[in-house]
Design an enzyme around this catalytic site. Structure first.
Site, PDB file in Angstrom:
ATOM      1  N   THR A 205       7.661  -5.321 -18.355  1.00 35.51           N
ATOM      2  CA  THR A 205       7.166  -4.266 -19.376  1.00 35.51           C
ATOM      3  C   THR A 205       7.918  -4.339 -20.599  1.00 35.51           C
ATOM      4  OG1 THR A 205       7.353  -2.238 -19.626  1.00 35.51           O
ATOM      5  CG2 THR A 205       8.954  -2.894 -17.977  1.00 35.51           C
TER       6      THR A 205
ATOM      7  N   ASN B 152       1.618  -0.727 -22.831  1.00 37.06           N
ATOM      8  CA  ASN B 152       0.744   0.262 -21.910  1.00 37.06           C
ATOM      9  C   ASN B 152      -0.433  -0.221 -21.890  1.00 37.06           C
ATOM     10  OD1 ASN B 152       3.413   1.839 -23.087  1.00 37.06           O
ATOM     11  ND2 ASN B 152       2.233   3.488 -21.724  1.00 37.06           N
TER      12      ASN B 152
ATOM     13  N   LEU C 187       0.791  -1.357  -0.085  1.00 37.24           N
ATOM     14  CA  LEU C 187      -0.108  -0.144   0.017  1.00 37.24           C
ATOM     15  C   LEU C 187       0.571   1.226  -0.133  1.00 37.24           C
ATOM     16  CD1 LEU C 187      -2.974  -0.954   2.278  1.00 37.24           C
ATOM     17  CD2 LEU C 187      -2.909  -1.009  -0.069  1.00 37.24           C
TER      18      LEU C 187
ATOM     19  N   GLU D  31       9.240  -1.925 -21.804  1.00 35.66           N
ATOM     20  CA  GLU D  31      10.455  -0.679 -21.778  1.00 35.66           C
ATOM     21  C   GLU D  31      11.636  -1.180 -21.421  1.00 35.66           C
ATOM     22  OE1 GLU D  31       9.518   2.578 -19.385  1.00 35.66           O
ATOM     23  OE2 GLU D  31       7.527   2.614 -19.627  1.00 35.66           O
TER      24      GLU D  31
ATOM     25  N   LYS E 239      13.465  -2.710 -13.857  1.00 35.57           N
ATOM     26  CA  LYS E 239      12.550  -3.786 -14.374  1.00 35.57           C
ATOM     27  C   LYS E 239      13.431  -4.952 -15.535  1.00 35.57           C
ATOM     28  CE  LYS E 239       8.718  -4.530 -14.060  1.00 35.57           C
ATOM     29  NZ  LYS E 239       7.913  -5.155 -12.939  1.00 35.57           N
TER      30      LYS E 239
ATOM     31  N   ILE F 121      -3.226   8.400 -19.254  1.00 31.35           N
ATOM     32  CA  ILE F 121      -4.584   8.504 -19.688  1.00 31.35           C
ATOM     33  C   ILE F 121      -5.639   9.402 -18.607  1.00 31.35           C
ATOM     34  CG2 ILE F 121      -6.656   7.256 -20.185  1.00 31.35           C
ATOM     35  CD1 ILE F 121      -4.891   5.808 -22.480  1.00 31.35           C
TER      36      ILE F 121
ATOM     37  N   LEU G 136       0.531  17.641 -22.507  1.00 36.26           N
ATOM     38  CA  LEU G 136       1.322  16.720 -23.651  1.00 36.26           C
ATOM     39  C   LEU G 136       2.746  17.158 -23.248  1.00 36.26           C
ATOM     40  CD1 LEU G 136       0.354  14.636 -25.521  1.00 36.26           C
ATOM     41  CD2 LEU G 136       0.236  16.461 -27.075  1.00 36.26           C
TER      42      LEU G 136
ATOM     43  N   TYR H   3      13.523   3.303 -13.974  1.00 36.94           N
ATOM     44  CA  TYR H   3      12.460   2.521 -13.874  1.00 36.94           C
ATOM     45  C   TYR H   3      12.608   1.223 -14.760  1.00 36.94           C
ATOM     46  CZ  TYR H   3       7.933   0.372 -15.144  1.00 36.94           C
ATOM     47  OH  TYR H   3       7.231  -0.983 -15.573  1.00 36.94           O
TER      48      TYR H   3
HETATM   49  P1  NAD Z   1       1.039   0.569  -9.782  1.00 35.71           P
HETATM   50  O1  NAD Z   1       1.999   1.440  -9.499  1.00 35.71           O
HETATM   51  O2  NAD Z   1      -0.542   0.876  -9.993  1.00 35.71           O
HETATM   52  O3  NAD Z   1       0.834  -0.710  -8.646  1.00 35.71           O
HETATM   53  C1  NAD Z   1       1.885  -1.202  -8.080  1.00 35.71           C
HETATM   54  C2  NAD Z   1       1.429  -1.929  -6.629  1.00 35.71           C
HETATM   55  O4  NAD Z   1       2.312  -2.433  -5.866  1.00 35.71           O
HETATM   56  C3  NAD Z   1       0.807  -1.029  -5.696  1.00 35.71           C
HETATM   57  O5  NAD Z   1      -0.586  -1.419  -5.157  1.00 35.71           O
HETATM   58  C4  NAD Z   1       1.840  -0.721  -4.607  1.00 35.71           C
HETATM   59  O6  NAD Z   1       1.238  -0.632  -3.332  1.00 35.71           O
HETATM   60  C5  NAD Z   1       2.366  -2.105  -4.810  1.00 35.71           C
HETATM   61  N1  NAD Z   1       3.810  -2.311  -4.136  1.00 35.71           N
HETATM   62  C6  NAD Z   1       4.900  -1.334  -4.519  1.00 35.71           C
HETATM   63  N2  NAD Z   1       6.197  -1.596  -3.931  1.00 35.71           N
HETATM   64  C7  NAD Z   1       5.768  -2.774  -3.208  1.00 35.71           C
HETATM   65  C8  NAD Z   1       6.192  -3.468  -2.383  1.00 35.71           C
HETATM   66  N3  NAD Z   1       7.791  -3.410  -2.028  1.00 35.71           N
HETATM   67  N4  NAD Z   1       5.768  -4.680  -1.713  1.00 35.71           N
HETATM   68  C9  NAD Z   1       4.683  -4.841  -1.964  1.00 35.71           C
HETATM   69  N5  NAD Z   1       3.779  -4.114  -2.803  1.00 35.71           N
HETATM   70  C10 NAD Z   1       4.289  -3.133  -3.434  1.00 35.71           C
HETATM   71  O7  NAD Z   1       1.518  -0.663 -11.090  1.00 35.71           O
HETATM   72  P2  NAD Z   1       0.872  -0.915 -12.295  1.00 35.71           P
HETATM   73  O8  NAD Z   1       0.630   0.109 -13.502  1.00 35.71           O
HETATM   74  O9  NAD Z   1      -0.314  -1.812 -11.892  1.00 35.71           O
HETATM   75  O10 NAD Z   1       2.090  -2.124 -12.687  1.00 35.71           O
HETATM   76  C11 NAD Z   1       1.867  -3.288 -12.419  1.00 35.71           C
HETATM   77  C12 NAD Z   1       3.160  -4.375 -12.738  1.00 35.71           C
HETATM   78  O11 NAD Z   1       2.943  -4.302 -14.199  1.00 35.71           O
HETATM   79  C13 NAD Z   1       4.329  -3.565 -12.505  1.00 35.71           C
HETATM   80  O12 NAD Z   1       5.337  -4.689 -12.461  1.00 35.71           O
HETATM   81  C14 NAD Z   1       4.672  -2.959 -13.947  1.00 35.71           C
HETATM   82  O13 NAD Z   1       6.281  -2.699 -14.375  1.00 35.71           O
HETATM   83  C15 NAD Z   1       4.053  -3.754 -14.765  1.00 35.71           C
HETATM   84  N6  NAD Z   1       3.653  -3.021 -16.224  1.00 35.71           N
HETATM   85  C16 NAD Z   1       2.813  -2.067 -16.286  1.00 35.71           C
HETATM   86  C17 NAD Z   1       2.236  -1.400 -17.295  1.00 35.71           C
HETATM   87  C18 NAD Z   1       1.289  -0.230 -17.304  1.00 35.71           C
HETATM   88  O14 NAD Z   1       1.063   0.162 -18.348  1.00 35.71           O
HETATM   89  N7  NAD Z   1       1.026   0.264 -16.255  1.00 35.71           N
HETATM   90  C19 NAD Z   1       2.605  -1.993 -18.498  1.00 35.71           C
HETATM   91  C20 NAD Z   1       3.488  -3.159 -18.551  1.00 35.71           C
HETATM   92  C21 NAD Z   1       3.928  -3.704 -17.555  1.00 35.71           C
HETATM   93  O1  DAU Z   2       5.134   0.377 -21.921  1.00 34.68           O
HETATM   94  C1  DAU Z   2       4.832  -0.283 -20.511  1.00 34.68           C
HETATM   95  C2  DAU Z   2       4.757   0.798 -19.642  1.00 34.68           C
HETATM   96  O2  DAU Z   2       3.612   2.021 -19.673  1.00 34.68           O
HETATM   97  C3  DAU Z   2       4.868   0.138 -17.906  1.00 34.68           C
HETATM   98  O3  DAU Z   2       6.043  -0.442 -17.759  1.00 34.68           O
HETATM   99  C4  DAU Z   2       4.814   1.424 -17.174  1.00 34.68           C
HETATM  100  O4  DAU Z   2       4.488   0.906 -15.673  1.00 34.68           O
HETATM  101  C5  DAU Z   2       3.853   2.584 -17.254  1.00 34.68           C
HETATM  102  O5  DAU Z   2       3.717   3.672 -16.501  1.00 34.68           O
HETATM  103  C6  DAU Z   2       3.729   2.992 -18.815  1.00 34.68           C
HETATM  104  O6  DAU Z   2       4.883   3.702 -19.209  1.00 34.68           O
HETATM  105  P1  DAU Z   2       5.053   5.158 -19.674  1.00 34.68           P
HETATM  106  O7  DAU Z   2       6.171   6.022 -19.254  1.00 34.68           O
HETATM  107  O8  DAU Z   2       4.712   4.884 -21.143  1.00 34.68           O
HETATM  108  O9  DAU Z   2       3.314   5.883 -19.269  1.00 34.68           O
HETATM  109  P2  DAU Z   2       2.811   7.096 -18.870  1.00 34.68           P
HETATM  110  O10 DAU Z   2       1.558   7.076 -18.460  1.00 34.68           O
HETATM  111  O11 DAU Z   2       3.630   7.705 -17.749  1.00 34.68           O
HETATM  112  O12 DAU Z   2       2.991   8.114 -19.861  1.00 34.68           O
HETATM  113  C7  DAU Z   2       2.589   7.629 -21.396  1.00 34.68           C
HETATM  114  C8  DAU Z   2       2.962   8.549 -22.563  1.00 34.68           C
HETATM  115  O13 DAU Z   2       2.378   9.952 -22.162  1.00 34.68           O
HETATM  116  C9  DAU Z   2       4.581   8.850 -22.506  1.00 34.68           C
HETATM  117  O14 DAU Z   2       5.012   9.182 -23.560  1.00 34.68           O
HETATM  118  C10 DAU Z   2       4.581  10.122 -21.673  1.00 34.68           C
HETATM  119  C11 DAU Z   2       3.379  10.896 -22.067  1.00 34.68           C
HETATM  120  N1  DAU Z   2       2.797  11.679 -20.858  1.00 34.68           N
HETATM  121  C12 DAU Z   2       2.629  11.214 -19.711  1.00 34.68           C
HETATM  122  C13 DAU Z   2       2.009  12.109 -18.542  1.00 34.68           C
HETATM  123  C14 DAU Z   2       1.836  11.820 -17.436  1.00 34.68           C
HETATM  124  C15 DAU Z   2       2.306  13.173 -21.199  1.00 34.68           C
HETATM  125  O15 DAU Z   2       2.498  13.396 -22.576  1.00 34.68           O
HETATM  126  N2  DAU Z   2       1.781  13.790 -20.376  1.00 34.68           N
HETATM  127  C16 DAU Z   2       1.622  13.399 -19.109  1.00 34.68           C
HETATM  128  O16 DAU Z   2       0.964  13.932 -18.297  1.00 34.68           O
END
Ligand code: NAD
Ligand code: DAU
Length: 332
Positions: free
Chosen positions: A121, A177, A35, A123, A152, A189, A204, A148
């Site tokens: 990811t 994403n 959390l 990334e 990963k 988003i 943006l 980040y």
């Molecule tokens: P998020 O930040 O929304 O959620 C992360 C969760 O992990 C939170 O509930 C946080 O409390 C918990 N957490 C953080 N550190 C912790 C710890 N030390 N021990 C236990 N819990 C912990 O992240 P998300 O966007 O849901 O991403 C989840 C996974 O998916 C990540 O591994 C991320 O790299 C991967 N991922 C995310 C995206 C994306 O678009 N968001 C895309 C591809 C992969």
């Molecule tokens: O590709 C997978 C990854 O996607 C995951 O591993 C990450 O956990 C997840 O956060 C996401 O990473 P991005 O950096 O692509 O996501 P973010 O939502 O931060 O940004 C998406 C795109 O939008 C990126 O090109 C940056 C841009 N951006 C972001 C924010 C917050 C903007 O232009 N304006 C903004 O306010």
């Protein structure tokens, strides 16, 4: 009926996955979540209490993790520090959770012989040119750009090493994403949707030409379940749904869907080291394991997501002001 330990199950994708597991099958879920600012117990409200346990704690807490692995039939690791912009201002928690935390889970998997699926990811592969027809595959070399993504990438390499050296029964998936409900307002988003709901102009980064490959969180969940059930131990699967769009297109679509002029947004300071383009080739997952995405109509998925944020201000409002203050201090 299995007991699936879901780490990070109070976060965005983890909570969507818990909903998916409990709504589509008989399995029991135990969530382990620290959390942090990104975790929210409210994301798990309304789920059947007799099939869901919640444990607040850290994946880097070896004693706690060991006890939970002893009770688990399988573990899916979503826990991570997940936001690039945070990793640029304070990298340390990314090392603690993404590297040391994953190491701790691997040691428990090794001790108990537990099946582990590690969520990662796209990334880790770095970025692609805008006009390059190439997409990432399982054979693309790792080349992460940010604190980040480098942590990963490190976590993935640990998983591979524990499979090869110690016979740990693990798989890895690298997804593009995600969008959908329960995503923190720091992310692109939800930030723009909640900005519009608050009367703030969307922001943006730079010119907004960067491309992301969008997939609905529900499709990510079904892909993870497919890999957990049918994936080959030691293998990596890329997850994507052919959803490439520029950030500018996404902002303009959000504005249009919310009844505002498509040009009613600001260009702000770009992200340092900003990856240009991500694109996933998920052929392996589709052909070898038979997975297909089901939520590929981005416009209707985005409209549903907008409706969700409109209807759940109580869920996102507590985090909104601090998030915008963080960005304002960076000129974003
Ligand atoms: P998020 O930040 O929304 O959620 C992360 C969760 O992990 C939170 O509930 C946080 O409390 C918990 N957490 C953080 N550190 C912790 C710890 N030390 N021990 C236990 N819990 C912990 O992240 P998300 O966007 O849901 O991403 C989840 C996974 O998916 C990540 O591994 C991320 O790299 C991967 N991922 C995310 C995206 C994306 O678009 N968001 C895309 C591809 C992969
Ligand atoms: O590709 C997978 C990854 O996607 C995951 O591993 C990450 O956990 C997840 O956060 C996401 O990473 P991005 O950096 O692509 O996501 P973010 O939502 O931060 O940004 C998406 C795109 O939008 C990126 O090109 C940056 C841009 N951006 C972001 C924010 C917050 C903007 O232009 N304006 C903004 O306010």
């Amino acid at each position: 009926m299995r007991n699936i330990l879901v780490t990070g199950g109070a976060g965005f994708i983890g909570s969507n996955f818990v909903h998916h597991v409990l709504e589509t099958g008989d399995d029991h879920v135990t969530v382990l979540d620290k959390l942090t600012y990104a975790g929210n117990r409210a994301s798990l409200e309304g789920l059947p209490a007799d099939r869901l346990d919640f444990v607040e704690g850290d994946i880097a807490d070896a004693a706690l993790v060991d006890g939970l692995f002893a009770e688990a039939d399988a573990v899916v690791n979503f826990a991570a520090e997940s936001h690039n912009d945070n990793s640029l201002s304070e990298p340390r928690p990314f090392l603690d959770t993404n590297i040391v935390g994953t190491y701790t889970l691997l040691e428990a998997a090794r001790a108990h012989g537990t099946r582990l699926h590690h969520i990662s990811t796209d990334e880790v592969y770095g970025d692609l040119e805008l006009d390059d027809p190439v997409r990432f595959t399982e054979r693309t070399p790792y080349n992460p750009s940010s604190p980040y993504s480098s942590t990963k990438a490190g976590s993935d390499l640990l998983v591979r090493a524990w499979v090869r050296s110690f016979g740990v029964r693990a798989t890895i998936s690298n997804c593009s994403n995600n969008y959908g409900p329960y995503q923190h307002v720091e992310k692109f988003i939800p930030r723009q949707i909640t900005n519009v709901l608050r009367g703030i102009r969307p922001k943006l980064y730079g010119a907004g030409l960067n491309v992301r490959d969008w997939i609905h969180a529900n499709d990510h969940s079904s892909a993870v379940m497919t890999i957990l059930d049918k994936g080959e131990i030691g293998q990596t699967y890329l997850i994507g749904a052919d959803g490439e769009r520029s950030n500018r297109d996404v902002v303009e679509l959000i504005l249009e869907l919310m009844g505002r002029s498509r040009d009613d947004y600001d260009h702000v300071v770009d992200r340092p080291g900003h990856d240009l383009r991500y694109a996933i080739d998920s052929t392996r997952l589709r052909t070898e394991l038979g997975w297909e995405p089901r939520f590929q109509d981005f416009e209707s998925g985005l409209a549903d997501t907008i409706a969700w944020y409109r209807d759940h201000e109580d869920w996102w409002a507590p985090a909104k002001d601090a998030t915008e203050a963080f960005y304002a201090a960076r000129g974003q």
